[in-house]
Enzyme design. Structure first.
Site, PDB file in Angstrom:
ATOM      1  N   LEU A  16      12.455 -27.602 -23.517  1.00 43.48           N
ATOM      2  CA  LEU A  16      13.396 -28.850 -23.317  1.00 43.48           C
ATOM      3  C   LEU A  16      14.678 -28.391 -23.574  1.00 43.48           C
ATOM      4  CD1 LEU A  16      11.199 -31.662 -24.886  1.00 43.48           C
ATOM      5  CD2 LEU A  16      11.816 -31.389 -22.448  1.00 43.48           C
ATOM      6  N   GLY A  21       4.003 -38.664 -46.043  1.00 39.33           N
ATOM      7  CA  GLY A  21       5.402 -38.320 -45.296  1.00 39.33           C
ATOM      8  C   GLY A  21       5.545 -39.482 -44.406  1.00 39.33           C
ATOM      9  N   ARG A  51      21.149 -35.765 -38.049  1.00 38.15           N
ATOM     10  CA  ARG A  51      20.580 -34.297 -38.517  1.00 38.15           C
ATOM     11  C   ARG A  51      21.081 -33.238 -37.273  1.00 38.15           C
ATOM     12  NH1 ARG A  51      14.426 -35.313 -40.233  1.00 38.15           N
ATOM     13  NH2 ARG A  51      14.430 -36.480 -38.602  1.00 38.15           N
ATOM     14  N   GLY A  63       8.272 -40.427 -42.890  1.00 38.05           N
ATOM     15  CA  GLY A  63       9.849 -40.216 -42.469  1.00 38.05           C
ATOM     16  C   GLY A  63       9.726 -40.506 -40.755  1.00 38.05           C
ATOM     17  N   CYS A  96      15.039 -30.783 -34.814  1.00 37.79           N
ATOM     18  CA  CYS A  96      14.006 -30.160 -34.495  1.00 37.79           C
ATOM     19  C   CYS A  96      14.103 -28.980 -33.462  1.00 37.79           C
ATOM     20  CB  CYS A  96      13.015 -31.019 -33.893  1.00 37.79           C
ATOM     21  SG  CYS A  96      12.236 -32.052 -35.172  1.00 37.79           S
TER      22      CYS A  96
HETATM   23  P1  NAD Z   1      11.518 -36.601 -42.341  1.00 41.37           P
HETATM   24  O1  NAD Z   1      12.241 -35.670 -43.186  1.00 41.37           O
HETATM   25  O2  NAD Z   1      12.064 -37.715 -41.883  1.00 41.37           O
HETATM   26  O3  NAD Z   1      10.248 -37.019 -43.174  1.00 41.37           O
HETATM   27  C1  NAD Z   1       9.233 -36.371 -43.978  1.00 41.37           C
HETATM   28  C2  NAD Z   1       9.122 -37.182 -45.301  1.00 41.37           C
HETATM   29  O4  NAD Z   1       7.800 -36.446 -46.039  1.00 41.37           O
HETATM   30  C3  NAD Z   1      10.040 -37.595 -46.193  1.00 41.37           C
HETATM   31  O5  NAD Z   1      10.218 -38.970 -46.329  1.00 41.37           O
HETATM   32  C4  NAD Z   1       9.754 -36.743 -47.359  1.00 41.37           C
HETATM   33  O6  NAD Z   1      10.036 -37.422 -48.794  1.00 41.37           O
HETATM   34  C5  NAD Z   1       8.111 -36.633 -47.422  1.00 41.37           C
HETATM   35  N1  NAD Z   1       7.563 -35.571 -48.183  1.00 41.37           N
HETATM   36  C6  NAD Z   1       7.989 -34.303 -48.309  1.00 41.37           C
HETATM   37  N2  NAD Z   1       7.028 -33.613 -49.301  1.00 41.37           N
HETATM   38  C7  NAD Z   1       5.941 -34.779 -49.518  1.00 41.37           C
HETATM   39  C8  NAD Z   1       5.011 -34.744 -50.253  1.00 41.37           C
HETATM   40  N3  NAD Z   1       4.341 -33.666 -51.109  1.00 41.37           N
HETATM   41  N4  NAD Z   1       4.144 -35.570 -50.522  1.00 41.37           N
HETATM   42  C9  NAD Z   1       4.633 -36.744 -49.844  1.00 41.37           C
HETATM   43  N5  NAD Z   1       5.710 -36.911 -49.035  1.00 41.37           N
HETATM   44  C10 NAD Z   1       6.347 -35.871 -48.949  1.00 41.37           C
HETATM   45  O7  NAD Z   1      10.872 -35.656 -41.025  1.00 41.37           O
HETATM   46  P2  NAD Z   1      10.442 -36.058 -39.874  1.00 41.37           P
HETATM   47  O8  NAD Z   1      11.671 -36.014 -38.980  1.00 41.37           O
HETATM   48  O9  NAD Z   1       9.436 -37.096 -39.870  1.00 41.37           O
HETATM   49  O10 NAD Z   1       9.570 -34.671 -39.361  1.00 41.37           O
HETATM   50  C11 NAD Z   1       8.404 -34.491 -39.919  1.00 41.37           C
HETATM   51  C12 NAD Z   1       7.659 -33.273 -39.007  1.00 41.37           C
HETATM   52  O11 NAD Z   1       7.458 -33.763 -37.707  1.00 41.37           O
HETATM   53  C13 NAD Z   1       8.415 -31.993 -39.002  1.00 41.37           C
HETATM   54  O12 NAD Z   1       7.632 -31.015 -39.094  1.00 41.37           O
HETATM   55  C14 NAD Z   1       9.175 -32.352 -37.804  1.00 41.37           C
HETATM   56  O13 NAD Z   1       9.555 -30.888 -37.079  1.00 41.37           O
HETATM   57  C15 NAD Z   1       8.374 -32.833 -36.907  1.00 41.37           C
HETATM   58  N6  NAD Z   1       8.513 -33.675 -35.627  1.00 41.37           N
HETATM   59  C16 NAD Z   1       9.704 -34.699 -35.839  1.00 41.37           C
HETATM   60  C17 NAD Z   1       9.892 -35.319 -34.770  1.00 41.37           C
HETATM   61  C18 NAD Z   1      11.336 -36.213 -34.933  1.00 41.37           C
HETATM   62  O14 NAD Z   1      11.738 -36.936 -33.960  1.00 41.37           O
HETATM   63  N7  NAD Z   1      11.814 -36.461 -36.078  1.00 41.37           N
HETATM   64  C19 NAD Z   1       9.532 -35.479 -33.661  1.00 41.37           C
HETATM   65  C20 NAD Z   1       8.262 -34.708 -33.469  1.00 41.37           C
HETATM   66  C21 NAD Z   1       7.876 -33.892 -34.620  1.00 41.37           C
HETATM   67  C1  UGA Z   2      13.069 -33.659 -29.053  1.00 37.52           C
HETATM   68  C2  UGA Z   2      11.832 -33.860 -28.163  1.00 37.52           C
HETATM   69  O1  UGA Z   2      12.498 -34.455 -26.789  1.00 37.52           O
HETATM   70  C3  UGA Z   2      10.609 -34.542 -28.431  1.00 37.52           C
HETATM   71  O2  UGA Z   2       9.559 -34.246 -27.353  1.00 37.52           O
HETATM   72  C4  UGA Z   2      10.170 -33.848 -29.709  1.00 37.52           C
HETATM   73  O3  UGA Z   2       9.105 -34.434 -30.228  1.00 37.52           O
HETATM   74  C5  UGA Z   2      11.179 -33.909 -30.775  1.00 37.52           C
HETATM   75  O4  UGA Z   2      12.382 -33.326 -30.157  1.00 37.52           O
HETATM   76  C6  UGA Z   2      10.839 -33.047 -31.930  1.00 37.52           C
HETATM   77  O5  UGA Z   2      10.207 -32.375 -32.333  1.00 37.52           O
HETATM   78  O6  UGA Z   2      11.721 -33.459 -33.135  1.00 37.52           O
HETATM   79  P1  UGA Z   2      14.753 -35.680 -29.874  1.00 37.52           P
HETATM   80  O7  UGA Z   2      15.423 -34.458 -30.483  1.00 37.52           O
HETATM   81  O8  UGA Z   2      14.347 -37.042 -30.833  1.00 37.52           O
HETATM   82  O9  UGA Z   2      13.175 -35.052 -29.473  1.00 37.52           O
HETATM   83  O10 UGA Z   2      15.592 -36.320 -28.764  1.00 37.52           O
HETATM   84  P2  UGA Z   2      15.806 -35.657 -27.290  1.00 37.52           P
HETATM   85  O11 UGA Z   2      15.859 -36.763 -26.415  1.00 37.52           O
HETATM   86  O12 UGA Z   2      15.096 -34.643 -26.904  1.00 37.52           O
HETATM   87  O13 UGA Z   2      17.303 -35.018 -27.418  1.00 37.52           O
HETATM   88  C7  UGA Z   2      17.849 -33.772 -28.254  1.00 37.52           C
HETATM   89  C8  UGA Z   2      18.981 -33.779 -28.216  1.00 37.52           C
HETATM   90  O14 UGA Z   2      19.473 -33.110 -26.853  1.00 37.52           O
HETATM   91  C9  UGA Z   2      20.274 -34.825 -28.054  1.00 37.52           C
HETATM   92  O15 UGA Z   2      21.132 -34.305 -28.852  1.00 37.52           O
HETATM   93  C10 UGA Z   2      20.466 -35.177 -26.845  1.00 37.52           C
HETATM   94  O16 UGA Z   2      21.542 -35.802 -26.510  1.00 37.52           O
HETATM   95  C11 UGA Z   2      20.340 -33.758 -25.801  1.00 37.52           C
HETATM   96  N1  UGA Z   2      19.971 -33.907 -24.675  1.00 37.52           N
HETATM   97  C12 UGA Z   2      19.086 -34.416 -24.114  1.00 37.52           C
HETATM   98  C13 UGA Z   2      21.209 -33.218 -23.861  1.00 37.52           C
HETATM   99  O17 UGA Z   2      22.144 -32.820 -24.424  1.00 37.52           O
HETATM  100  N2  UGA Z   2      21.137 -33.335 -22.480  1.00 37.52           N
HETATM  101  C14 UGA Z   2      19.927 -33.872 -22.094  1.00 37.52           C
HETATM  102  O18 UGA Z   2      19.669 -33.755 -20.566  1.00 37.52           O
HETATM  103  C15 UGA Z   2      19.090 -34.219 -22.838  1.00 37.52           C
END
Ligand code: NAD
Ligand code: UGA
Length: 458
Positions: free
Chosen positions: A226, A11, A345, A13, A275
């Site tokens: 959060l 993955g 997203r 991403g 998320c």
């Molecule tokens: P993303 O959609 O950006 O990336 C996921 C990737 O996995 C994609 O590129 C997809 O093509 C790939 N994928 C799917 N199935 C696959 C397979 N079978 N083999 C190989 N690749 C495959 O998602 P993301 O934002 O990176 O999030 C990934 C996970 O991390 C989620 O569970 C999310 O909740 C968690 N997470 C995200 C964030 C964030 O800030 N985006 C922060 C913390 C945790």
């Molecule tokens: C959030 C968490 O902060 C991360 O710790 C976590 O790993 C991640 O989700 C995840 O699991 O994907 P993220 O969504 O990237 O991170 O960004 P944040 O800074 O948390 O902001 C989330 C949303 O809340 C944004 O739309 C931001 O503008 C909003 N926000 C944030 C507010 O409206 N008010 C605030 O005071 C803070």
């Protein structure tokens, strides 16, 4: 060169790419490979134009790529060679069948588990990086061992806490790294191996360990807490607007209580991102599944307040602009779900844009990094929306500006120039409270902040 360890991440991403780039950057003796089924994305990771915008990411990738960081589509080969496999695939909300709109869709994650089980020929440590429902590691173990192989798999939970826009700093200086494992001899040994990787740059006292289920659950709970703070302050912003209290003053006053703390108290158009909503709904679904309806209702209300806040923002625009937006040009300042990312997203901008189009407004969208994604999100509305990167050009001839993303650049624009170029009366709706409202009012704008009294000339 012979590497000390072969690390694989499935993955590539927003999480997989930056996280692995940081491990490779900090640990030149490990070989780190990131694979994905999306060959276009992999090609982009191998080019000068990375698939995601994240401040500082280009430098980290450039520093390690080709040395000990590799991006590839050869999933089978890389699984065979790896000692440690991080799974960082997407786990979106399910859109079909049982649990639709609430539960996590685990199809991508399960496919990965099956592939690992099918191709692995030597023992592996599997690390859950994706955010997953509590007790998913058990399902992972069952799938991995269902092929009747003699290969030993040890599944660890290592949730990621980075936030987009500050991912590189979050990865380099994390508040904590959490590793959950089985409390068995094998489990603890695998855990220690993962601790060693992070200990290359993270102080030991910030690497915390727990049982697997607490680790999986902590990730959902961290996001829920959060998001809950944002919904709490946003619910109070509505009350401030009715009572002439000021949400910034309230946030400051409560935030100085060290038990409350001052972070995540910025009132806004509502939280977005891939998320918060997904993980809270997952928590709600889990709670309901265990018959804990009061807990489920409590957390569900965090999402409901968030939706209410975004709806309220659009309704306020409509009523303030004399109850009609038909044919009026409205400029959205920002489309990304937060500043310093091109990610849209679940951005509140999507809902706001669609509602304004429904009211027959003409939209102009500006954003320094998110226009490409905005066009995808609003596809089908080409006749009602235009996309202009320069904010001065974007605001020209508009009746109103709505600040949706808190990009720094919007703080320092020449608003006199913007005012002169707009239709009158000119409105500004500051959905992030980042502008100097008094000054805008002096210039001639009718100003509508969040959670503060409006400043109007009529
Ligand atoms: P993303 O959609 O950006 O990336 C996921 C990737 O996995 C994609 O590129 C997809 O093509 C790939 N994928 C799917 N199935 C696959 C397979 N079978 N083999 C190989 N690749 C495959 O998602 P993301 O934002 O990176 O999030 C990934 C996970 O991390 C989620 O569970 C999310 O909740 C968690 N997470 C995200 C964030 C964030 O800030 N985006 C922060 C913390 C945790
Ligand atoms: C959030 C968490 O902060 C991360 O710790 C976590 O790993 C991640 O989700 C995840 O699991 O994907 P993220 O969504 O990237 O991170 O960004 P944040 O800074 O948390 O902001 C989330 C949303 O809340 C944004 O739309 C931001 O503008 C909003 N926000 C944030 C507010 O409206 N008010 C605030 O005071 C803070």
């Amino acid at each position: 060169m012979k590497f000390e360890k072969n690390i694989l991440c499935i993955g590539a991403g927003y999480v997989g790419g930056p996280t692995m780039a940081m491990i490779a950057y900090k640990c030149p003796l490990y070989k780190v490979t990131v694979v994905d089924i999306d060959s276009t994305k992999i090609a982009s990771w191998n080019s000068d134009s990375l698939p995601i915008y994240e401040p500082g990411l280009d430098e980290i990738v450039e520093g390690a790529r080709g040395r000990n960081l590799f991006f590839s589509t050869e999933i089978e080969k890389e699984i065979k060679q790896a000692d440690i496999i991080f799974v960082s695939v997407n786990t979106p909300t399910k859109t079909f069948g049982s649990g639709a709109g609430m539960a996590a869709d685990l199809q991508y994650w399960e496919k990965t588990a099956r592939e690992i089980g099918q191709y692995a020929e030597s023992p592996k440590i599997i690390v859950e990086k994706s955010t997953l429902p509590v007790r998913t590691a058990l399902a992972m173990e069952r799938i991995l061992t269902s092929n009747d192989t003699r290969v030993h798999f040890e599944v660890l939970s290592n949730p990621e806490f980075l936030a987009e826009g500050s991912a590189i700093n979050d990865l380099e200086n994390p508040d904590r790294v959490l590793i959950g494992s089985r409390q068995t001899e094998h489990g603890l040994r695998a855990r220690d191996e993962l601790v060693e990787i992070y200990a290359n740059w993270v102080p030991r006292e910030r690497i915390i360990t727990s049982d697997t289920w607490s680790s999986e659950l902590s990730k959902l709970v961290a996001n829920a807490f959060l998001a809950q703070r944002i919904s709490s302050i946003n619910s109070i912003s509505a009350l401030c607007e009715k009572t002439d209290a000021n949400i910034s003053e309230v946030a400051k006053a409560i935030g100085m209580d060290s038990r409350i703390g001052n972070k995540f108290l910025n009132s806004s158009v509502g939280f977005g991102g891939s998320c918060f909503k997904k993980d809270i709904l997952n928590l709600v679904y889990l709670s309901r599944n265990y018959g804990l309806h009061e807990s489920a209702d409590y957390w569900e209300s965090v999402v409901r307040i968030n939706e209410y806040q975004t709806k309220r923002f659009v309704l306020n625009m409509l009523t303030s602009m004399f109850n009609t937006l038909v044919g009026k040009k409205v400029c959205l300042f920002g489309f990304a779900f937060k500043a310093n990312t091109g990610d849209t997203r679940e951005s509140p901008a999507i809902y706001i844009a669609k509602r304004l189009i429904e009211e027959k407004a003409e939209l102009v969208v500006t954003d320094p990094k998110a226009l490409k994604n905005a066009k995808i999100d609003l596809s089908g509305n080409e006749s009602n929306v235009s996309y202009i990167e320069d904010p001065y050009e974007a605001a020209k001839g508009c009746h109103a500006i709505a600040v949706v993303t808190e990009w720094d650049l919007y703080r320092s624009l020449d608003y006199e120039r913007i005012y002169r170029s707009m239709m009158k009366p000119a409105f500004i709706f500051d959905g992030r409270n980042i502008l100097d409202h008094e000054r805008l009012f002096e210039i001639g704008f009718n100003v509508f902040p969040i959670g503060k009294s409006k400043l109007t000339h009529f």
